[in-house]
Design a protein around this motif. Sequence first.
Motif, PDB file in Angstrom:
ATOM      1  N   MET A   1     -23.246   8.337 -29.257  1.00 58.48           N
ATOM      2  CA  MET A   1     -22.475   9.083 -30.242  1.00 58.48           C
ATOM      3  C   MET A   1     -22.132   8.175 -31.410  1.00 58.48           C
ATOM      4  O   MET A   1     -21.717   7.036 -31.233  1.00 58.48           O
ATOM      5  CB  MET A   1     -21.191   9.644 -29.618  1.00 58.48           C
ATOM      6  N   GLU A   2     -22.300   8.697 -32.626  1.00 59.40           N
ATOM      7  CA  GLU A   2     -21.984   7.935 -33.827  1.00 59.40           C
ATOM      8  C   GLU A   2     -20.473   7.826 -34.014  1.00 59.40           C
ATOM      9  O   GLU A   2     -19.707   8.660 -33.523  1.00 59.40           O
ATOM     10  CB  GLU A   2     -22.620   8.603 -35.049  1.00 59.40           C
TER      11      GLU A   2
ATOM     12  N   SER B   1     -18.772   8.345 -36.704  1.00 65.73           N
ATOM     13  CA  SER B   1     -18.256   9.501 -37.450  1.00 65.73           C
ATOM     14  C   SER B   1     -18.038  10.692 -36.536  1.00 65.73           C
ATOM     15  O   SER B   1     -17.055  11.441 -36.696  1.00 65.73           O
ATOM     16  CB  SER B   1     -19.219   9.867 -38.582  1.00 65.73           C
ATOM     17  N   ASP B   2     -18.946  10.904 -35.565  1.00 63.75           N
ATOM     18  CA  ASP B   2     -18.778  12.000 -34.618  1.00 63.75           C
ATOM     19  C   ASP B   2     -17.526  11.803 -33.771  1.00 63.75           C
ATOM     20  O   ASP B   2     -16.742  12.747 -33.557  1.00 63.75           O
ATOM     21  CB  ASP B   2     -20.000  12.106 -33.702  1.00 63.75           C
TER      22      ASP B   2
END
Length: 218
Positions: free
Chosen positions: A1-2, A4-5
Amino acid sequence: MEFSDLLVILLITAGATKAAAFFVAQARDMSRPEKLTVVTRALAIQAVVLGIFALRGENILDFFHVSVAALEVAGGLVLLLFALQLVLGEDHGDEHGAPPGVSMAVYPLGMPLLASPQSIVAVTIASTRINESGGSTGPLWLALAIVLGLNAAILYGIVFLGGRKQRTEGGFSVAPVLLRVVALLLCALAIEIMALGLRGYGVLPPMPAAQPQASAAH
């Protein structure tokens, strides 16, 4: 998962919007030191609870043989019962003579409003996925720290900038109306959380996919 996410997910699930609305309505007659005590303890509870589940959430669920779906159903039910009490206008005064605000800091401000069921589920799933992929948990902890910092800025801002409203006999206050509106939205949110858990068990069917506008036009 990034990163930002993770940040967006935590802002939605662990943000202080609902808690701030509740705090404004319920703490309007408290002194500033009492408000500071409530906010400090509630933020500490959120930090400890979410930190524990970010670090060992998967192990905790495995130890108690609890699934994420069960956590969603149970957490949604607790949130629903609390929100219904607010909608119906039941008194939340402490019956045991505790100092003002002490019980509010733990329930409902600390849990389930700040350390909400959906935020516990979010950090548990995020840490589990990161560990399974062999990635670094640094972005998760950074996103969590940012959200906790924003929550502190919002709630402490209410304490220091909101002032103290004097109670007037027979006057109209918007706070009870705001509290009922927030409580109604919390009821809807609780139903959504429970529905997610029931879908995880297969009790409810998945949500139908949105139809493209082009196909709808034909």
